[in-house]
Structures are given as structure tokens and as C-alpha cells.
Design a protein around this motif. Structure first.
Motif, short mmCIF file in Angstrom:
data_model
loop_
_atom_site.label_atom_id
_atom_site.label_comp_id
_atom_site.label_asym_id
_atom_site.label_seq_id
_atom_site.Cartn_x
_atom_site.Cartn_y
_atom_site.Cartn_z
N PHE A 22 -4.18 -10.34 5.01
CA PHE A 22 -4.59 -10.85 6.31
C PHE A 22 -5.77 -10.10 6.89
O PHE A 22 -6.05 -8.96 6.53
CB PHE A 22 -3.43 -10.91 7.32
CG PHE A 22 -2.90 -9.57 7.75
CD1 PHE A 22 -1.83 -9.00 7.11
CD2 PHE A 22 -3.49 -8.89 8.82
CE1 PHE A 22 -1.33 -7.77 7.52
CE2 PHE A 22 -3.00 -7.66 9.24
CZ PHE A 22 -1.92 -7.11 8.58
N GLU A 35 -11.91 1.30 11.61
CA GLU A 35 -10.66 0.58 11.88
C GLU A 35 -10.31 -0.28 10.66
O GLU A 35 -11.19 -0.67 9.90
CB GLU A 35 -10.80 -0.32 13.11
CG GLU A 35 -10.95 0.44 14.42
CD GLU A 35 -9.74 1.30 14.73
OE1 GLU A 35 -8.61 0.82 14.56
OE2 GLU A 35 -9.94 2.47 15.11
N ASP A 36 -9.02 -0.60 10.51
CA ASP A 36 -8.62 -1.52 9.44
C ASP A 36 -9.24 -2.89 9.70
O ASP A 36 -9.19 -3.40 10.82
CB ASP A 36 -7.10 -1.63 9.39
CG ASP A 36 -6.46 -0.36 8.84
OD1 ASP A 36 -7.11 0.34 8.05
OD2 ASP A 36 -5.30 -0.07 9.20
N GLU A 39 -6.52 -6.62 5.04
CA GLU A 39 -5.53 -6.07 4.11
C GLU A 39 -5.54 -6.84 2.81
O GLU A 39 -5.45 -8.07 2.81
CB GLU A 39 -4.12 -6.13 4.73
CG GLU A 39 -3.08 -5.46 3.85
CD GLU A 39 -1.66 -5.69 4.33
OE1 GLU A 39 -1.17 -4.88 5.12
OE2 GLU A 39 -1.05 -6.70 3.91
N LEU A 41 -3.74 -7.25 -1.05
CA LEU A 41 -2.44 -7.04 -1.68
C LEU A 41 -2.65 -7.04 -3.18
O LEU A 41 -3.18 -8.00 -3.75
CB LEU A 41 -1.52 -8.20 -1.26
CG LEU A 41 -0.06 -8.15 -1.63
CD1 LEU A 41 0.61 -6.94 -1.02
CD2 LEU A 41 0.61 -9.43 -1.14
N ALA A 45 0.87 -2.56 -4.14
CA ALA A 45 0.30 -1.86 -3.01
C ALA A 45 -0.38 -2.80 -2.04
O ALA A 45 -0.88 -3.86 -2.43
CB ALA A 45 -0.70 -0.82 -3.50
N THR A 46 -0.38 -2.41 -0.78
CA THR A 46 -1.27 -3.04 0.18
C THR A 46 -2.41 -2.06 0.38
O THR A 46 -2.22 -0.85 0.39
CB THR A 46 -0.59 -3.32 1.53
OG1 THR A 46 -0.04 -2.10 2.03
CG2 THR A 46 0.52 -4.34 1.38
N PHE A 47 -3.62 -2.60 0.51
CA PHE A 47 -4.78 -1.73 0.64
C PHE A 47 -5.65 -2.25 1.77
O PHE A 47 -6.11 -3.40 1.73
CB PHE A 47 -5.58 -1.72 -0.67
CG PHE A 47 -6.72 -0.76 -0.67
CD1 PHE A 47 -6.55 0.54 -1.14
CD2 PHE A 47 -7.95 -1.13 -0.17
CE1 PHE A 47 -7.60 1.44 -1.11
CE2 PHE A 47 -9.01 -0.23 -0.13
CZ PHE A 47 -8.83 1.06 -0.61
N ASN A 48 -5.85 -1.42 2.79
CA ASN A 48 -6.68 -1.83 3.92
C ASN A 48 -8.13 -1.44 3.70
O ASN A 48 -8.43 -0.27 3.47
CB ASN A 48 -6.16 -1.19 5.20
CG ASN A 48 -4.94 -1.93 5.74
OD1 ASN A 48 -5.02 -3.11 6.01
ND2 ASN A 48 -3.83 -1.24 5.85
N THR A 50 -11.60 -0.85 5.42
CA THR A 50 -11.94 -0.48 6.79
C THR A 50 -13.35 -0.94 7.16
O THR A 50 -14.17 -1.25 6.29
CB THR A 50 -11.81 1.04 7.00
OG1 THR A 50 -12.56 1.69 5.99
CG2 THR A 50 -10.37 1.49 6.91
#
Lengths: 83, 232
Positions: A22, A35-36, A39, A41, A45-48, A50
Motif C-alpha cells: 500500500f 517518512e515511509d 510498502e 511485500l 517481509a514487508t519493506f517500506n 522511504t
């Protein structure tokens, strides 16, 4: 200045796939550095990703649910000029 | 030299929610400039958590029934599907700056797996990775699950290693959505009893070794001085 935000290298082979899970912001919104932003997937893992520089999120090029690869452009940010 | 150490937090038995706020505080501290890396080691009371890739159908029992049975249910921001945590399982939450450690995401996942494979090996249990399936596997089934979340290169969530024989919650779910795969434990495979503190110590040491760090103890009460839990 326009900055393209790419999918980072997630593994060693360089062609890993991820799903856009998202967006923290919508197109047109103001975003702040570090800031993120979105995201991703992967496997386990989830990986943001930035925000690279403060400015306006001009355009997103991947929608939630899309599959993306390392290097793909996720969005474009119009960075605010730093005095 | 904070970069050369990893701070080990032995949280004993702690509720899932409490452990989650502990992680969030340490992550917030790191985002505010704390260069220390951490590994939280904990046992949880029975809890089912659903990762981002979770399908509700992988709960064999409806949420209300789980809660009525005293099993907490959490939707969390880690990768992966459904998992169960409970007494007899060693849960580890590494709070690591991957950029500072010069580790890519997938390499870090494989590093965690190799640590757990090493611990199993030291205890005489032969375990390994399986292609395209995260976690740690043995001939008798899966002994450890993995699922992490990364924000600004800082990791959160982690792994769960089945230590004791009597972990009884997995029948409530389809672990990781893999209905044909059995779940087992170190004790079951060894056929003799295994004390949690021993496995906890071995895991802390093996993790520090794999990261090329020295393990130092971080008392739980010192978390109060790290950061407040961020508002969501």
C-alpha cells in the motif's frame, strides 16, 4: 527537481519481485523526507520504501497489488528546492 | 563501540502486544538516532498473528472462538501468512539497521535461517532451508517460522523457533498457509528434554556471531530510557 523513486535491491540477484502492498500517500500529496512512502511485500517481509526528499508526490506508477521488480519506477516526486 | 555489539533483551514471558510496543519503542529510538542494534528474545502466551499475506481461511477456527479460548489474535505489518506463538517456543525480534550492517533484505532473512539451523545443529538436529519456502525445516517438519517488517532499513518482527515438545496451538491454524506441512520441535526431534534458557543463550550467541558482533545484555528496564512508543 523531479526524482524518480525505484524499487531497491532486495536480494543478491538484483531481479527480485515484490508486490506493492500500500501507499502511505496519494498522488498530489505533500511528502516529507525519510517518512515511509510505500510498502512492498516480498516472500517473508514487508519493506517500506522511504521518501528520498521532501516535496510533492506527483505521480505513482504502480498500484496496490501490482508486481514490481528491482529498478522499476514506483513514483515521481517533485522535490522542494532547498535554499 | 556500539556498532560492534548487539544488545540482547531477555524479555522472559511477555504478552504479544507488550512485545510489539517494546519493538516499536526500540525502532522509534533507532529512527531518532540510536545506533545500537537489538535482539529481543521472548516467549508469548498463546497468540495467533496474521501477516500481510495472510488469508483468513488459514484460521481453522473463527477469531471469536480463538479469543474465547484465551488465544489472542493480531493483524500485524510483517510479511508472511498466519502463525501461532505459545509457551515452549522461542521468539526472536531483531531490531537491526540493515543499511548500517550492510545487509540486504533477503540476505538478512537467510542469515536468520542460518542462525537457527546452526542452533538446531548444535543440539544434534539436522535442519535446513527449502527452496522458495522461508523458515527452517527438518525431515520431521518445520521447526521455525520467519516474518519481518522493514522501515527505513530498520527491522522489526522476526522468527519463532519451536523448542518444547508440547506446543499445542498449531492445530488452530494452517501455518503459513501450507496445509500439508507438519510442524515439529527441537525436543520432539531430539527425543530428550531441552531447557528454554539454554536454547535462548545459544540463539543469542549464534545471532551475534552471524552478525559479526559481540552480544551484550540489555536489561529490560533500560528500555524506559530509549524512547516513548510512537503514536500510530
Amino acid at each position: 527537481m523531479r526524482i524518480e523513486v525505484n524499487v531497491p535491491e532486495l536480494g543478491d540477484s538484483g531481479d527480485e519481485e515484490a508486490t506493492v502492498s500500500f501507499w502511505y500517500y496519494d498522488g498530489g500529496e505533500e511528502v516529507a523526507a525519510d517518512e515511509d512512502l510505500v510498502e512492498l511485500l516480498t516472500d517473508k517481509a514487508t519493506f517500506n520504501v522511504t521518501v528520498p526528499a521532501s516535496g510533492i508526490l506527483v505521480e505513482t506508477r504502480a498500484a496496490e497489488g501490482d508486481t514490481v521488480k528491482t529498478g522499476d519506477i514506483l513514483c515521481v516526486i517533485e522535490a522542494r528546492e532547498v535554499q | 563501540m556500539s556498532e560492534k555489539t548487539v544488545h540482547i533483551l531477555d524479555a522472559g514471558t511477555l504478552g504479544y502486544g507488550e512485545a510489539l510496543s517494546l519493538q516499536r519503542r526500540l525502532v522509534a529510538g533507532k529512527k531518532a538516532g540510536d545506533t545500537r542494534d537489538f535482539l529481543i528474545l521472548v516467549e508469548h502466551p498463546p497468540v495467533v498473528t496474521l501477516g500481510r499475506a495472510a488469508a483468513e481461511a488459514h484460521l481453522r477456527v473463527p477469531r471469536e472462538v480463538l479469543v474465547a479460548r484465551g488465544v489472542q489474535v493480531y493483524d500485524v505489518d510483517r510479511g508472511g501468512d498466519v502463525t501461532y506463538h505459545g509457551p515452549g517456543q522461542l521468539v526472536g525480534y531483531p531490531i537491526i539497521d540493515l543499511k548500517q550492517a550492510d545487509l540486504r533484505l533477503h540476505r538478512f532473512l537467510r542469515l536468520i535461517e542460518s542462525v537457527l539451523i546452526g542452533v538446531a545443529g548444535e543440539l544434534g538436529v539436522s535442519a535446513g532451508q527449502r527452496p522458495n519456502l522461508a523458515g527452517v525445516w527438518t525431515a520431521g517438519g518445520k521447526i521455525a517460522a520467519i516474518g519481518i517488517a522493514v522501515s527505513r532499513w530498520i527491522t522489526c518482527h522476526g522468527f519463532a523457533l519451536n523448542v518444547k515438545r508440547c506446543i499445542t496451538g498449531f492445530e488452530l491454524i494452517i501455518p503459513c498457509g501450507l496445509c500439508r506441512e507438519a510442524v515439529t520441535s527441537l525436543e520432539e526431534l531430539r527425543g530428550e528434554s531441552l531447557e528454554m534458557p539454554r536454547v535462548r543463550g545459544m540463539t543469542a550467541a549464534a545471532f551475534a556471531r552471524a552478525m559479526g558482533r559481540r552480544a551484550v545484555t540489555f536489561p529490560l528496564q533500560d528500555v524506559a530510557g530509549v524512547a516513548a512508543e510512537p503514536a500510530l
